[in-house]
Design a protein around this motif. Structure first.
Motif, PDB file in Angstrom:
ATOM      1  N   UNK A 262      23.625  35.231  32.191  1.00 31.33           N
ATOM      2  CA  UNK A 262      23.174  35.549  30.837  1.00 31.33           C
ATOM      3  C   UNK A 262      24.366  36.005  30.018  1.00 31.33           C
ATOM      4  N   UNK A 263      24.119  36.435  28.799  1.00 33.14           N
ATOM      5  CA  UNK A 263      25.228  36.807  27.910  1.00 33.14           C
ATOM      6  C   UNK A 263      25.899  38.106  28.321  1.00 33.14           C
ATOM      7  N   UNK A 264      25.251  38.912  29.151  1.00 31.68           N
ATOM      8  CA  UNK A 264      25.834  40.186  29.571  1.00 31.68           C
ATOM      9  C   UNK A 264      26.713  40.038  30.806  1.00 31.68           C
ATOM     10  N   UNK A 265      26.497  39.014  31.602  1.00 28.41           N
ATOM     11  CA  UNK A 265      27.265  38.820  32.840  1.00 28.41           C
ATOM     12  C   UNK A 265      28.331  37.744  32.619  1.00 28.41           C
ATOM     13  N   UNK A 266      29.403  38.138  31.986  1.00 26.93           N
ATOM     14  CA  UNK A 266      30.521  37.228  31.785  1.00 26.93           C
ATOM     15  C   UNK A 266      31.498  37.383  32.947  1.00 26.93           C
ATOM     16  N   UNK A 267      32.487  36.496  33.019  1.00 26.51           N
ATOM     17  CA  UNK A 267      33.515  36.618  34.055  1.00 26.51           C
ATOM     18  C   UNK A 267      34.175  37.991  33.990  1.00 26.51           C
ATOM     19  N   UNK A 268      34.471  38.435  32.778  1.00 24.41           N
ATOM     20  CA  UNK A 268      35.145  39.726  32.610  1.00 24.41           C
ATOM     21  C   UNK A 268      34.263  40.884  33.068  1.00 24.41           C
ATOM     22  N   UNK A 269      32.984  40.858  32.723  1.00 24.56           N
ATOM     23  CA  UNK A 269      32.112  41.974  33.114  1.00 24.56           C
ATOM     24  C   UNK A 269      31.915  42.014  34.629  1.00 24.56           C
ATOM     25  N   UNK A 270      31.874  40.839  35.272  1.00 26.29           N
ATOM     26  CA  UNK A 270      31.743  40.809  36.729  1.00 26.29           C
ATOM     27  C   UNK A 270      33.007  41.363  37.383  1.00 26.29           C
ATOM     28  N   UNK A 271      34.182  40.961  36.898  1.00 28.68           N
ATOM     29  CA  UNK A 271      35.436  41.484  37.446  1.00 28.68           C
ATOM     30  C   UNK A 271      35.540  42.989  37.208  1.00 28.68           C
ATOM     31  N   UNK A 272      35.163  43.447  36.028  1.00 25.84           N
ATOM     32  CA  UNK A 272      35.184  44.891  35.749  1.00 25.84           C
ATOM     33  C   UNK A 272      34.271  45.633  36.722  1.00 25.84           C
ATOM     34  N   UNK A 273      33.097  45.090  36.981  1.00 24.47           N
ATOM     35  CA  UNK A 273      32.168  45.706  37.942  1.00 24.47           C
ATOM     36  C   UNK A 273      32.791  45.748  39.336  1.00 24.47           C
ATOM     37  N   UNK A 274      33.438  44.637  39.740  1.00 25.01           N
ATOM     38  CA  UNK A 274      34.071  44.591  41.058  1.00 25.01           C
ATOM     39  C   UNK A 274      35.165  45.642  41.181  1.00 25.01           C
ATOM     40  N   UNK A 275      35.939  45.830  40.120  1.00 29.80           N
ATOM     41  CA  UNK A 275      37.037  46.798  40.164  1.00 29.80           C
ATOM     42  C   UNK A 275      36.531  48.237  40.092  1.00 29.80           C
ATOM     43  N   UNK A 276      35.553  48.494  39.239  1.00 34.72           N
ATOM     44  CA  UNK A 276      35.059  49.865  39.069  1.00 34.72           C
ATOM     45  C   UNK A 276      34.277  50.362  40.278  1.00 34.72           C
ATOM     46  N   UNK A 277      33.512  49.476  40.915  1.00 35.91           N
ATOM     47  CA  UNK A 277      32.701  49.899  42.062  1.00 35.91           C
ATOM     48  C   UNK A 277      33.375  49.570  43.390  1.00 35.91           C
ATOM     49  N   UNK A 278      34.550  48.954  43.330  1.00 35.37           N
ATOM     50  CA  UNK A 278      35.329  48.591  44.516  1.00 35.37           C
ATOM     51  C   UNK A 278      34.494  47.762  45.493  1.00 35.37           C
ATOM     52  N   UNK A 279      33.888  46.707  44.964  1.00 36.42           N
ATOM     53  CA  UNK A 279      33.042  45.815  45.758  1.00 36.42           C
ATOM     54  C   UNK A 279      33.852  45.217  46.901  1.00 36.42           C
ATOM     55  N   UNK A 280      33.285  45.286  48.107  1.00 38.43           N
ATOM     56  CA  UNK A 280      33.917  44.762  49.327  1.00 38.43           C
ATOM     57  C   UNK A 280      35.360  45.257  49.494  1.00 38.43           C
ATOM     58  N   UNK A 281      35.598  46.494  49.084  1.00 42.02           N
ATOM     59  CA  UNK A 281      36.916  47.113  49.222  1.00 42.02           C
ATOM     60  C   UNK A 281      37.987  46.296  48.471  1.00 42.02           C
ATOM     61  N   UNK A 282      37.604  45.785  47.319  1.00 44.33           N
ATOM     62  CA  UNK A 282      38.438  44.876  46.523  1.00 44.33           C
ATOM     63  C   UNK A 282      39.796  45.485  46.151  1.00 44.33           C
ATOM     64  N   UNK A 283      39.823  46.773  45.858  1.00 43.51           N
ATOM     65  CA  UNK A 283      41.073  47.411  45.431  1.00 43.51           C
ATOM     66  C   UNK A 283      42.133  47.433  46.528  1.00 43.51           C
ATOM     67  N   UNK A 284      41.727  47.309  47.783  1.00 46.01           N
ATOM     68  CA  UNK A 284      42.708  47.252  48.868  1.00 46.01           C
ATOM     69  C   UNK A 284      43.332  45.874  49.013  1.00 46.01           C
ATOM     70  N   UNK A 285      42.756  44.863  48.381  1.00 49.55           N
ATOM     71  CA  UNK A 285      43.322  43.511  48.429  1.00 49.55           C
ATOM     72  C   UNK A 285      44.454  43.338  47.434  1.00 49.55           C
ATOM     73  N   UNK A 286      44.398  44.112  46.356  1.00 51.40           N
ATOM     74  CA  UNK A 286      45.419  43.995  45.315  1.00 51.40           C
ATOM     75  C   UNK A 286      46.226  45.281  45.266  1.00 51.40           C
ATOM     76  N   UNK A 287      47.474  45.126  44.931  1.00 51.84           N
ATOM     77  CA  UNK A 287      48.373  46.277  44.880  1.00 51.84           C
ATOM     78  C   UNK A 287      49.066  46.316  43.527  1.00 51.84           C
TER      79      UNK A 287
END
Length: 143
Positions: free
Chosen positions: A20-45
């Motif tokens: 939908x209009x609320x779930x854009x690529x950017x909003x999904x990535x922001x959600x992944x970074x803010x909630x650390x989905x699947x320990x995402x922050x440990x994959x990037x440095x």
């Protein structure tokens, strides 16, 4: 959302997300970074470079805050007929990396990754069952 390396290796698939209009690529990535989905922050440095398309432009500030450099195709400034050398080279590099990502997405969507003949499936099931039998006989496989 599919996270893919520059070599085409699929790191993870997160979702599904409602389209939908609320779930854009950017909003999904922001959600992944803010909630650390699947320990995402440990994959990037810090100082890693992430190649994104223009759909992620609303995530650039969050990536920058985390110390991650985001490369995105540039827009041609009003009145300019071509990019300067640095912008043109960056655009080419991002386009090449994005092609690898889109190619990986196409492999997933077309089902080529999971396509196996009956003989291959029968072999994998047989090998798995054999392994389970060995484990159960040795006592290594317990509930």
């Amino acid at each position: 959302m599919v996270v893919v390396t520059t070599s085409g290796y699929v790191v993870t698939i997160v979702g599904p997300y409602l389209a939908d209009t609320k779930k854009t690529d950017a909003s999904i990535l922001n959600h992944m970074l803010k909630t650390n989905v699947e320990d995402f922050k440990n994959w990037v440095h810090e100082d890693d470079i992430v190649a994104v398309d223009r759909g992620f432009r609303d995530s650039l500030s969050l990536l920058t805050d985390l110390g991650i450099k985001a490369e995105m195709p540039s827009f041609l400034h009003k009145g300019d007929k071509q990019f300067d050398t640095d912008d043109a080279n960056t655009n080419r590099l991002v386009t090449k990396v994005r092609w690898v990502v889109e190619s990986a997405n196409a492999r997933i969507k077309n089902g080529n990754t999971l396509a196996m003949s009956y003989q291959q499936i029968k072999y994998h099931i047989s090998a798995t069952m054999s392994g389970l039998c060995v484990l159960s006989q040795t006592g290594s496989f317990q509930r």
